[in-house]
Design a protein around this motif. Sequence first.
Motif: not given
Length: 434
Positions: A296-310, A312-319
């Motif tokens: 399992a991987v979880v990623s959280v970020a506190n900035q919009g609008p680029d929290g989503i691609p951040f 995604q990048a974390m999840v893909r690298r962890a995978l």
Amino acid sequence: MNNDFVAETAARFDIPGGAVGVLHDGQEHFFNHGVTSVENPLPVNEDTLFLLGSVTKTFTATAIMRLVAQDRVSLDAPVREYVPELTLLDDREFTVRQLLNHTSGLDWGTLADTGEGDDALARHVAELATLKLIAPVGERPSYSQSGFNLAGRIIENVTGQTYEQAMTSLLLEPIGLGNTHFDRDAVMTRRFAAGHEKGEIARPWRHWRGNNPGGGIAASVKDLLAWARFHLGDGDGVDLAEMRRPTALLRGSNLGDAIGVGWFLREIDGVQAIGHGGSSNGQFAELLLVPSRNFAVVSVANQGPDGIPFNQAMVRRALEHFVGLLDRDPEPLPYNAVQAAEVAGGYDNDAMVMTIDDTGAGLVLEVLIRPEIRESAEMELPADHAPFPMALLPRDEYMITDGAFTGQRGFFTRDTQGVIIGVDLAGRMFGRVG
């Protein structure tokens, strides 16, 4: 996967603070970066509370499944069996399962602030009498925030407790999630992240209590890994296999290939995964589980609008790093003037208007909150995004190709004569104008 990669990606997307947690073969790994707030900075760590937005829906769905295991709720019973006070624009009947897989036909939701009292959710459900109905029951998935808030009302009526009290007794205490909270007073006495929009603090910190079942949890990355561990385990009486069973297929969606009970289901590099994302006011979360790899991987970020691609990048690298799975976007079709002219034009729904422009060299998509909704809103709404470049995919699908929502997918709907009459974005339908 290391803290340097997290810091470099956060700098690229201008993220003040983020946290990543990975559970692999029983071992936990944490990667943290930055600060909780640009105005009152504290270092982010694995115990920092972030708003989870719609990841909360996995908690609400699991609480329903706990009640199913206790023979207090049936997934295939009509919702009105548990919420007899429900009034809609028609007399439709849909089941609890159809509520949890977004096939009830309810529109996204209402923007009415129903207060912070114990009647907030009951008052929110009363507001559904004015909610648009966008499809017949069972015809198609359409993401509904109010649908999950209605599921929270099921929990209240069945248990005789407030939604938050019931969630604590059904899930949070049994699983040991001591750093997962709905109550703002509980959050404010702990280390928590503030949302940001383009470098400025996003206010309000959280929306009204009636939205709690669809998106009100604040939790730490450490607690989210405990939540993932529960869903990778035996479920303690909860039928986890039923939650992962496809019940509604998705088309042209980066959310997944299908919906189970509260989870989006998709295949990554030939392996089945379940997950859910979430966004609130300047905070973003992404949770992904690969049960067959005990990962399992979880990623959280506190900035919009680029929290989503951040995220995604974390999840893909962890995978890739931990289980060797590559998650890639589909290859877009080259620009075709005939196809571009066919899809260009205006689309709208009750909350937003969309324009797809043909530049002669490519397509650009713009989505704006309706001006009348901005004017009547009882809170400050997020700023509209700049237009996004987009490209067409096979089978009347499309993908955003640049900006904060890179990789976001959707599809066009045709009538029986083959004329495009609508477009889906993020699980929401926009009808063609004109």
